[in-house]
Scaffold this active site. Structure first.
Site, PDB file in Angstrom:
ATOM      1  N   GLY A 160      12.709 -10.925  18.874  1.00  0.00           N
ATOM      2  CA  GLY A 160      13.173 -11.334  19.928  1.00  0.00           C
ATOM      3  C   GLY A 160      12.205 -11.768  20.986  1.00  0.00           C
ATOM      4  O   GLY A 160      12.506 -12.715  21.515  1.00  0.00           O
ATOM      5  N   ASP A 212       9.767  -2.833  11.725  1.00  0.00           N
ATOM      6  CA  ASP A 212      10.964  -3.540  10.690  1.00  0.00           C
ATOM      7  C   ASP A 212       9.988  -4.430   9.660  1.00  0.00           C
ATOM      8  O   ASP A 212      10.605  -4.563   8.567  1.00  0.00           O
ATOM      9  CB  ASP A 212      11.864  -4.268  11.463  1.00  0.00           C
ATOM     10  CG  ASP A 212      12.695  -3.642  12.344  1.00  0.00           C
ATOM     11  OD1 ASP A 212      12.759  -2.167  12.310  1.00  0.00           O
ATOM     12  OD2 ASP A 212      13.364  -4.193  13.316  1.00  0.00           O
ATOM     13  N   ARG A 260      24.960  15.012   2.253  1.00  0.00           N
ATOM     14  CA  ARG A 260      24.438  15.304   3.489  1.00  0.00           C
ATOM     15  C   ARG A 260      23.830  14.067   3.945  1.00  0.00           C
ATOM     16  O   ARG A 260      23.036  13.536   3.322  1.00  0.00           O
ATOM     17  CB  ARG A 260      23.752  16.545   3.713  1.00  0.00           C
ATOM     18  CG  ARG A 260      24.292  17.731   3.780  1.00  0.00           C
ATOM     19  CD  ARG A 260      25.124  18.223   4.905  1.00  0.00           C
ATOM     20  NE  ARG A 260      25.651  19.603   4.704  1.00  0.00           N
ATOM     21  CZ  ARG A 260      26.558  20.030   3.938  1.00  0.00           C
ATOM     22  NH1 ARG A 260      27.424  18.879   3.199  1.00  0.00           N
ATOM     23  NH2 ARG A 260      27.083  21.355   3.823  1.00  0.00           N
TER      24      ARG A 260
HETATM   25  O1  F6P Z   1      13.184  -3.264  15.878  1.00  0.00           O
HETATM   26  C1  F6P Z   1      12.885  -1.848  15.854  1.00  0.00           C
HETATM   27  C2  F6P Z   1      14.167  -1.139  15.756  1.00  0.00           C
HETATM   28  O2  F6P Z   1      13.638   0.307  15.947  1.00  0.00           O
HETATM   29  C3  F6P Z   1      15.206  -1.426  14.736  1.00  0.00           C
HETATM   30  O3  F6P Z   1      14.575  -0.981  13.252  1.00  0.00           O
HETATM   31  C4  F6P Z   1      16.444  -0.619  15.368  1.00  0.00           C
HETATM   32  O4  F6P Z   1      17.451  -1.606  14.604  1.00  0.00           O
HETATM   33  C5  F6P Z   1      16.291  -1.300  16.551  1.00  0.00           C
HETATM   34  O5  F6P Z   1      14.907  -1.580  16.994  1.00  0.00           O
HETATM   35  C6  F6P Z   1      16.790  -0.435  17.626  1.00  0.00           C
HETATM   36  O6  F6P Z   1      16.672  -0.832  18.981  1.00  0.00           O
HETATM   37  P1  F6P Z   1      16.706  -0.121  20.395  1.00  0.00           P
HETATM   38  O7  F6P Z   1      15.535   0.532  20.557  1.00  0.00           O
HETATM   39  O8  F6P Z   1      17.200  -1.148  21.243  1.00  0.00           O
HETATM   40  O9  F6P Z   1      18.178   0.981  20.237  1.00  0.00           O
END
Ligand code: F6P
Length: 375
Positions: A114, A137, A293
């Site tokens: 982003g 990621d 689980r």
């Molecule tokens: O991009 C990093 C990340 O931790 C992703 O792995 C996850 O999907 C997202 O951010 C979670 O975003 P937020 O902090 O907005 O909940």
């Protein structure tokens, strides 16, 4: 006399280990090696829009190398769609004005996918931008790795290691949900390193029957437990086909109402997907008659002190960033390449996603050690 350069810095998007190490590296090289002045803006692009700045002198940069999170704060605000007094506003011009008011020669944006799209918007407004790739990621194009990935990989691997105890003692299926957004790097890496029996990633849509079969095969050979490392973005073949069709409709939409409908459709699919790991667990209990689980690792993966690998990466990329600014090289991301770093155009990074290629060596190795990838 040559005028000293004045640079700004922000951290944007989700926090990740190594952000402070990167701020420190840019800052120390900028101050110490090149004699620049450096100021930080709070909470990502919002700090730029609100002109909320703090001076980063030697004292502010001391002692932060090992600290998790970011001393600047972060946020997911977008310059062109920022909520201000309850209304969505385009703040790109305000940000450009503040950049000039602060007499900046350059702005460093440390962030993920982003952030690169947002940074590109500021490049288009004529701002001198250099970015650093950070995200747990590891999904940013044109860089070997991203700041934060190595630490998160270590944390997720340790979690998979520890989950083995309960799995084998109770003869259970334990499913560890691992972050990664739409990419499977973290789940694949931690799954392999932690010895998961099944690894599910978005790049390889799964067949629930194939997973159940892999678990049953283990039972037949006397191993009555299984560990599944599932990426948060992993999905069944059926769901992946539905998502792909909705994406296609969005891309082909010609009218405003078609676009709106396609976007709503995707929102509904995404909302439904959020409970996917729990559904997976229920389905596997029914198919294998073993107890299952779920452990959702969540934000634990983003927290705490950065690994040595991330500190090294942040220092390598951050110091090169200061060097590029000194040489007036702008509009670039400092990418990790082998043991070094290289400047690549932000335009070639923004909007691209680095997913795991089907023929990636990690995938081949996982298959060769007998791990099911659910296909
Ligand atoms: O991009 C990093 C990340 O931790 C992703 O792995 C996850 O999907 C997202 O951010 C979670 O975003 P937020 O902090 O907005 O909940």
């Amino acid at each position: 006399m040559k005028k000293l350069k004045r640079i700004g810095i922000i951290t944007a998007g989700g926090d990740s280990p190594g952000l402070n190490a990167a701020i420190r590296a840019v800052g120390k090289a900028a101050l110490g090696t090149y004699g620049m002045e450096i100021i930080g803006f709070r909470d990502g692009f919002r700090g730029l829009a609100e002109n909320s700045a703090m001076r980063l002198d030697k004292r502010a940069l001391a002692g932060i190398l090992t600290i998790g999170g970011t001393i600047l704060g972060t946020g997911r605000d977008k310059p062109h769609k920022m909520e201000v007094n309850g209304q969505e506003r385009d703040m790109t011009d305000v940000i450009a004005q503040n950049y000039r008011k602060q007499k900046l020669n350059a702005l460093v944006c440390i962030g993920g996918g982003g952030t690169h799209k947002n940074a590109m918007r500021l490049v288009e407004k004529g701002l001198n931008i250099v970015t650093l790739p950070k995200t747990i990621d590891n999904d940013i194009a044109l860089t070997d790795s991203t700041i934060g990935f190595d630490t998160a990989l270590g944390i997720a691997t340790e979690a998979v290691d520890r989950l083995h105890s309960t799995a084998h003692s109770h003869h259970r299926i334990i499913i560890a949900e691992i972050m990664g957004h739409r990419a499977g790097w973290l789940a694949l890496g931690a799954g392999i390193a932690g010895g998961a029996d099944v690894i599910l990633i978005p790049e390889i849509p799964y067949d629930i029957k194939a997973i159940a079969e892999a678990i049953r095969r283990r039972s037949k050979h006397g191993t009555n437990f299984s560990i599944i490392a599932v990426a948060e973005g992993a999905m069944s073949k059926e769901d992946a086909a539905e998502f792909a069709a909705a994406e296609r409709r969005k891309n082909l939409a010609q009218t405003k109402s078609q676009r709106k409908r396609a976007r709503t459709e995707l929102t509904v699919l995404n909302a439904r997907h959020s409970g996917n790991t729990l559904r997976l667990s229920k389905q596997l209990e029914e198919l294998t008659h073993l107890e299952a689980r779920v452990t959702i690792l969540g934000y634990v993966q983003r927290g705490g002190t950065p690994s040595a690998g991330d500190r090294l990466l942040a220092t390598r990329l951050g110091t090169m960033c200061a060097e590029l600014i000194q040489e007036n090289v702008f509009g670039v991301m400092v990418a990790a390449r082998g043991d070094g770093a290289r400047a690549v155009p932000i335009a070639e990074v923004a909007g691209k996603l680095k997913t795991v290629p089907q023929n990636h060596p990690w995938i081949n190795s996982a298959r060769r050690v007998g791990t099911s990838l659910g296909d």
